[in-house]
Design an enzyme around this catalytic site. Structure first.
Site, mmCIF file in Angstrom:
data_model
loop_
_atom_site.group_PDB
_atom_site.id
_atom_site.type_symbol
_atom_site.label_atom_id
_atom_site.label_comp_id
_atom_site.label_asym_id
_atom_site.label_seq_id
_atom_site.Cartn_x
_atom_site.Cartn_y
_atom_site.Cartn_z
ATOM 1 N N CYS A 89 0.827 -1.213 0.000
ATOM 2 C CA CYS A 89 0.000 0.000 0.000
ATOM 3 C C CYS A 89 0.857 1.258 0.000
ATOM 4 O O CYS A 89 1.515 1.576 0.999
ATOM 5 C CB CYS A 89 -0.913 -0.024 1.224
ATOM 6 S SG CYS A 89 -1.891 1.464 1.401
ATOM 7 N N SER A 121 5.738 -3.529 7.638
ATOM 8 C CA SER A 121 4.346 -3.352 8.072
ATOM 9 C C SER A 121 4.292 -2.862 9.509
ATOM 10 O O SER A 121 3.489 -2.000 9.861
ATOM 11 C CB SER A 121 3.593 -4.676 7.986
ATOM 12 O OG SER A 121 3.752 -5.257 6.724
ATOM 13 N N ASP A 166 10.765 -15.709 6.100
ATOM 14 C CA ASP A 166 12.240 -15.614 6.138
ATOM 15 C C ASP A 166 12.829 -15.733 7.541
ATOM 16 O O ASP A 166 14.028 -15.878 7.697
ATOM 17 C CB ASP A 166 12.711 -14.273 5.546
ATOM 18 C CG ASP A 166 12.454 -14.184 4.059
ATOM 19 O OD1 ASP A 166 12.215 -15.241 3.450
ATOM 20 O OD2 ASP A 166 12.467 -13.069 3.513
ATOM 21 N N GLU A 264 18.609 -16.710 -1.766
ATOM 22 C CA GLU A 264 18.542 -15.827 -2.944
ATOM 23 C C GLU A 264 19.399 -14.566 -2.768
ATOM 24 O O GLU A 264 19.806 -13.945 -3.735
ATOM 25 C CB GLU A 264 17.087 -15.445 -3.265
ATOM 26 C CG GLU A 264 16.381 -14.683 -2.165
ATOM 27 C CD GLU A 264 14.939 -14.314 -2.509
ATOM 28 O OE1 GLU A 264 14.644 -14.157 -3.700
ATOM 29 O OE2 GLU A 264 14.125 -14.184 -1.579
ATOM 30 N N HIS A 298 7.887 -19.299 -5.136
ATOM 31 C CA HIS A 298 6.727 -19.066 -4.275
ATOM 32 C C HIS A 298 6.080 -20.325 -3.705
ATOM 33 O O HIS A 298 5.158 -20.227 -2.896
ATOM 34 C CB HIS A 298 5.693 -18.202 -5.010
ATOM 35 C CG HIS A 298 6.088 -16.756 -5.006
ATOM 36 N ND1 HIS A 298 7.097 -16.274 -5.817
ATOM 37 C CD2 HIS A 298 5.665 -15.712 -4.267
ATOM 38 C CE1 HIS A 298 7.260 -14.982 -5.585
ATOM 39 N NE2 HIS A 298 6.408 -14.620 -4.651
ATOM 40 N N GLN A 300 7.388 -21.942 -1.573
ATOM 41 C CA GLN A 300 7.725 -21.863 -0.145
ATOM 42 C C GLN A 300 6.676 -21.110 0.671
ATOM 43 O O GLN A 300 6.532 -21.329 1.866
ATOM 44 C CB GLN A 300 9.087 -21.179 0.032
ATOM 45 C CG GLN A 300 10.208 -21.980 -0.558
ATOM 46 C CD GLN A 300 11.443 -21.127 -0.833
ATOM 47 O OE1 GLN A 300 12.244 -20.904 0.043
ATOM 48 N NE2 GLN A 300 11.590 -20.627 -2.046
ATOM 49 N N ARG A 462 12.616 -52.149 24.231
ATOM 50 C CA ARG A 462 12.363 -51.438 25.491
ATOM 51 C C ARG A 462 13.028 -52.078 26.703
ATOM 52 O O ARG A 462 12.741 -51.712 27.833
ATOM 53 C CB ARG A 462 10.857 -51.351 25.732
ATOM 54 C CG ARG A 462 10.159 -50.539 24.675
ATOM 55 C CD ARG A 462 8.681 -50.393 24.910
ATOM 56 N NE ARG A 462 8.143 -49.508 23.880
ATOM 57 C CZ ARG A 462 7.139 -48.680 24.055
ATOM 58 N NH1 ARG A 462 6.540 -48.606 25.201
ATOM 59 N NH2 ARG A 462 6.715 -47.912 23.077
ATOM 60 N N ARG A 557 -21.981 -33.997 11.953
ATOM 61 C CA ARG A 557 -21.228 -35.208 12.293
ATOM 62 C C ARG A 557 -20.097 -34.851 13.264
ATOM 63 O O ARG A 557 -19.435 -33.837 13.101
ATOM 64 C CB ARG A 557 -20.654 -35.833 11.023
ATOM 65 C CG ARG A 557 -19.976 -37.161 11.272
ATOM 66 C CD ARG A 557 -19.739 -37.924 9.992
ATOM 67 N NE ARG A 557 -20.954 -38.601 9.538
ATOM 68 C CZ ARG A 557 -21.038 -39.288 8.405
ATOM 69 N NH1 ARG A 557 -19.995 -39.370 7.605
ATOM 70 N NH2 ARG A 557 -22.152 -39.890 8.067
#
Length: 772
Positions: A89, A121, A166, A264, A298, A300, A462, A557
């Site tokens: 924005c 942001s 990231d 990258e 993308h 990821q 065990r 259900r």
């Protein structure tokens, strides 16, 4: 805690309004956070609003800002991305845009804003808050808002949740979306590994992370990559020589493939980018290997969120609502995050500043400083990677010690990763490493081998050591075993206790040993997490998602699902949180027939009257010997006649199988490395008169994750913290998350606010950061 304090949480939000928005790049788990903010907000009596399309929706107002209901966030939990949308924005960057946003909030009486996004942001949110009073006076002067509206909205509270795959935000151990991105990457690496082996290929995989190498680094640790390139730590000037030597050495040792991981944003020491193509061309030109590049892109960001991200998003959403509603004009804007398994609140701008400092340090080529600023956890990952991938075992074995590695108990995903890293670190330190097949029984029978040319799949039954002390002592002497690494669950821990007891009779047992907790049940005293539990949790989660889809298709259900865990309710509780269950029955929280009938059946009857006509109930396998899964199924079937029908599923041993998750691989790798480093030190410490003699309590330990760090705790000290009859620790941290599960399922219960996080400072937090 008094009843008044309990009641306060349920009335904390009355007369208040909260807006929630997602901004910047999307990340899996954002929806879990949005769902939690909405439901906990409504639980406290507040009105909650969705802001669609991020800050753009805040600026545009109108239909972009809509009131949320309880049902409007149903079925969001398992969806990736963000259901309420996100947009870059430009308008909000300008004061005029922020003025319009303020107007839209004031007109709706919203004074609490929860922003889920990256550092950009969150910085925008802080700017908005600092300008708030000026924006209000401008709106008053322009006659757009009344004096009364301005007074009601005199200050704006802001809380940030970091959503970024990231993991590039300083101050938080994990950001929402990181674990899910690792899941996508590891799925692809596993798939590529099989084709690479078939053709003896080298694969260069490029993962996201323009300024942060976290994804690349953890991927390389989790898959045993030959090399990783990350922006924080460029390779030495002669890296081309070193890389080619490393690849050819791996092939000489019999490996049929090479994996190279590239972030990258990878650069060399001069700041010049190192691209996937550069690396491919180098390998082809110098070594002539068949080399392929795969850029993950993308993929990821996509797919369903992992169990960890759902729980993280849900916990952070709850914490965000509490931080907002407890906020005052003097409280700084904060970020809620997780450190170890503890919820923390940190001043937003302190975190943003340190995050910017990392980028600046990299721009100034101060790479050591950048690594330090990333925190101890990141540096730990880097140190373990360097040891495993770059250090050669010494040729001479003079002065070496003999350490044996064994598995005890049921299988758990990630055990192989722990064995691999324990053995590798042992060999790198110049030690002789033996593997014991079939646990303590194998040690008694002398099933002990070196590792030449054999893969270590060292299953362990065990059986406990007590009845075979004589044979075990004889074999410890025969194979000259000077230290023991035991990887396993509750039996490994009780086996360790028996070895301590046996020291009184047998001197041969006076050797250092360490227990690495590995069990799907997560019931080993001394550790908040055990290897394998995360993989089991994801398996349960995936199954619950499918079952919920089936239930949504048939309406009315209710599914009853039985999980593993012995007497430990960890899997049932955490899977309940991650899958959005209506209830999770566990041994640690006793329940009566009245709870089953009145609370739960009645709750489901009411739920069937809403738009969400389905139910999901989890039951731990040993939660109650009389109220079995069949009993609960029969009760629900009878009581729900004509309102809902019931189905049951016993998940069984599928919970012990599957490919280990990135968390389990990474956790196991670091636990193995830390255990072996400790072992070498302990053996040297215990060397007396030409032999090892370790008889102190601290020479037999459990290595566990406690809150924010990996710690060694003597098994004898953990005895008092153990309920041996039910094979669980007496105190378990995750029980504090049970109220969240119930609130998100719309139960009228008290939320204990006494355990909520207090504001910490990033510098203080960093010194105690989880060393895992």
């Amino acid at each position: 805690m008094t009843h008044e304090e309990h009641h306060a949480a349920k009335t904390l939000g009355i007369g208040k309004a909260i807006a929630v928005l997602t901004s910047g790049g999307d990340a899996q788990g954002m929806n879990a956070a949005v769902r939690a903010v909405v439901r906990v907000g409504i639980f406290t009596g507040a009105r909650v609003f969705f802001v669609h399309e991020g800050y753009q929706g805040l600026v545009d107002g109108g239909d972009h800002i809509r009131e949320a209901t309880w049902e409007s966030v149903s079925m969001m939990l398992q969806l990736g991305g963000t259901v309420i949308g996100s947009a870059r924005c430009k308008d909000f960057r300008e004061r005029e845009g922020r003025l319009r946003a303020a107007y839209n909030l004031v007109k709706r009486g919203i004074t609490n804003l929860c922003v889920i996004g990256g550092d950009g942001s969150l910085t925008g949110a802080d700017t908005f808050r600092s300008e708030w009073s000026d924006l209000l006076s401008d709106l008053q002067k322009a006659g757009k808002i009344t004096d009364e509206e301005a007074t009601k909205s005199s200050y704006l509270n802001i809380v940030g949740l970091v959503g970024s795959i990231d993991n590039d935000f300083c101050g938080t151990d994990m950001t929402i979306g990181t674990d899910s991105a690792l899941h996508r990457i590891i799925e692809i690496v596993d798939a590529i590994t099989t084709t690479a082996q078939s053709h003896q290929r080298t694969f260069v995989l490029e993962v996201m992370g323009r300024h942060c190498g976290y994804l690349a680094l953890v991927t390389s640790l989790s898959c045993g990559a030959d090399w990783v390139f990350i922006p924080e730590c460029p390779p030495d000037d002669d890296w081309e020589e070193h890389l080619c030597r490393r690849l050819s050495e791996t092939r000489t040792r019999g490996s049929r493939l090479n994996i190279i991981i590239v972030a990258e944003g990878a650069i060399d020491k001069n700041g010049k980018p190192i691209t996937s193509e550069d690396i491919k061309n180098l390998v082809v030109k110098r070594l002539g290997y068949d080399t392929r590049v795969t850029v993950l892109g993308h993929v990821q960001r996509g797919g369903t969120p992992s169990a960890f991200d759902r729980i993280l998003g849900s916990r952070m959403g709850v914490e965000a609502v509490m931080a907002l509603l407890e906020g005052t004009p003097d409280t700084p804007a904060c970020v809620v995050s997780l450190s170890g398994n503890q919820a923390v609140r940190l001043p937003l701008m302190e975190c943003v500043q340190v995050t910017k400092d990392v980028t600046k340090a990299m721009d100034d080529k101060k790479f050591d400083e950048a690594m330090k600023l990333r925190g101890r956890s990141f540096m730990n990952n880097w140190e373990v990677y360097k040891l495993l991938a770059h250090v050669r075992p010494p040729v001479s074995k003079s002065g070496s010690h003999t350490v044996a590695v064994m598995n005890v108990g049921a299988p758990a995903a990630g055990m192989n990763a722990a064995v691999r890293s324990t053995v590798r670190i042992g060999l790198i330190q110049g030690n002789r490493v033996l593997v014991v097949h079939d646990g303590f029984e194998g040690l008694a029978k002398g099933q002990v081998w070196g590792l030449k040319g054999r893969r270590a799949h060292i299953l362990g039954p065990r059986t406990l050591p007590k009845k075979s002390f004589e044979q075990i002592s004889a074999n410890i002497t025969k194979f000259n075993i000077q230290g023991l690494v035991i990887i396993g669950g509750f039996e490994a821990y009780t086996g360790g206790l028996e070895l301590m007891e046996g020291r009184k009779q047998f001197d041969e047992l006076c050797i250092p040993f360490v227990v690495i907790p590995a069990t799907v049940s997560n019931n080993v005293p001394g550790s908040d997490f055990s290897i394998g539990a995360d993989t089991a949790l994801n398996t349960i989660c995936t199954t619950c998602d499918r079952i919920k889809q089936s239930a949504a298709g048939t309406k009315r259900r209710v599914f009853i699902i039985e999980t593993m865990g012995g007497y430990c309710g960890y899997l049932a509780t955490m899977a309940g949180l991650a899958a959005g269950a209506d209830a999770a029955y566990i041994f640690e929280e006793p329940f009566t027939i009245r709870d089953l009938q009145v609370a739960n059946v009645e709750h489901l009857v009411q739920k069937m009257k809403t738009t969400v006509k389905r139910g999901l109930v989890l039951r731990n396998e040993k939660c109650n010997e009389n109220y079995t899964t069949d009993f609960i199924f029969n009760l629900y079937s009878e009581e729900g006649k004509g309102i809902f029908d019931s189905r049951k599923n016993v998940l069984g041993h599928m919970q012990q199988g599957g490919s280990p998750t990135p968390f389990d691989r990474n956790f196991a790798t670091k636990m193995g490395a830390k255990a072996m480093n400790w072992m070498s030190g302990k053996i040297k410490e215990s060397y007396r008169n030409g032999r090892i003699f370790a008889n102190t309590p601290d020479s037999g330990c459990v290595l566990g994750m406690r809150k924010r760090a990996l710690v060694f705790q003597p098994v004898t000290e953990l005895k008092d913290q153990t309920d041996f009859e039910h094979r669980i620790p007496k105190e378990q941290w995750w029980l504090k998350l049970r109220p969240i599960l119930k609130i998100l399922a719309k139960y009228e219960i008290d939320l204990d606010t006494s355990d909520h996080a207090h504001l910490e400072h990033i510098s203080r937090k960093r010194s105690g950061e989880a060393g895992v």
